[in-house]
Design a protein around this motif. Structure first.
Motif, PDB file in Angstrom:
ATOM      1  N   LEU A 128       7.223   2.356   0.799  1.00  0.00           N
ATOM      2  CA  LEU A 128       6.682   2.388  -0.567  1.00  0.00           C
ATOM      3  C   LEU A 128       6.180   3.777  -0.960  1.00  0.00           C
ATOM      4  O   LEU A 128       5.787   3.994  -2.105  1.00  0.00           O
ATOM      5  N   GLY A 129       6.159   4.685   0.009  1.00  0.00           N
ATOM      6  CA  GLY A 129       5.660   6.024  -0.278  1.00  0.00           C
ATOM      7  C   GLY A 129       4.149   6.095  -0.306  1.00  0.00           C
ATOM      8  O   GLY A 129       3.576   7.028  -0.865  1.00  0.00           O
ATOM      9  N   VAL A 130       3.483   5.129   0.309  1.00  0.00           N
ATOM     10  CA  VAL A 130       2.017   5.113   0.375  1.00  0.00           C
ATOM     11  C   VAL A 130       1.605   5.883   1.625  1.00  0.00           C
ATOM     12  O   VAL A 130       2.102   5.613   2.733  1.00  0.00           O
ATOM     13  N   SER A 131       0.707   6.832   1.455  1.00  0.00           N
ATOM     14  CA  SER A 131       0.296   7.682   2.576  1.00  0.00           C
ATOM     15  C   SER A 131      -0.455   6.874   3.630  1.00  0.00           C
ATOM     16  O   SER A 131      -1.031   5.817   3.341  1.00  0.00           O
ATOM     17  N   ASP A 132      -0.457   7.393   4.857  1.00  0.00           N
ATOM     18  CA  ASP A 132      -1.210   6.757   5.941  1.00  0.00           C
ATOM     19  C   ASP A 132      -2.689   6.657   5.573  1.00  0.00           C
ATOM     20  O   ASP A 132      -3.344   5.663   5.861  1.00  0.00           O
TER      21      ASP A 132
END
Length: 147
Positions: A128-132
């Protein structure tokens, strides 16, 4: 039953999903997460219903109906990548972090973290392109609400 949605998900370049189909994809991801540890019970079903009800403004019966449809879709869909790719195109970043929060809400429903569920959330966050960092913050928000 879900032929049109599955065809969209299986297309080489899926188009953005309308809101009802994006909601169904989210619900299917929640079901896939709950099934990740090979233990899918009524407590997890109720948690998914509550998450869908709260996040989508649904009544509990409507949330349960959406979850039931998602269970059927999830069992027919070949991989997680298709759900996440279509959701990534359908929702803005801020809402994608809420998807991760919803996944953590289901994953932590039984009070402990499971390696299979953690791995699936990491995969979904990445897809989803959500950062860690944002995924970790989402987990912390969910955990704080459980105290």
């Amino acid at each position: 039953m879900f032929a049109d949605l599955l065809n969209r998900l299986l297309a080489p370049a899926p188009s953005a999903l309308p809101a009802p189909e994006a909601d169904l994809s989210l619900a299917a991801l929640l079901v896939r997460l709950a099934r990740a540890d090979d233990h899918y019970d009524d407590d997890e079903r109720v948690r998914i219903d509550r998450v869908l009800s709260a996040r989508k403004g649904l009544t509990m019966p409507d949330a349960a109906a959406l979850r039931a449809r998602a269970e059927a879709l999830e069992s027919e869909a070949p991989d997680t990548v298709r759900f996440t790719r279509s959701l990534k195109e359908a929702v803005p970043y801020e809402d994608r972090t809420e998807v991760i929060e919803a996944l953590w809400d289901v994953a932590l429903a039984d009070g402990h973290r499971d390696a299979e569920e953690d791995a699936l959330i990491r995969l979904v966050a990445n897809l989803l392109g959500v950062s860690d960092r944002d995924s970790a913050l989402a987990r912390q928000r969910v955990a704080a609400r459980r105290l």
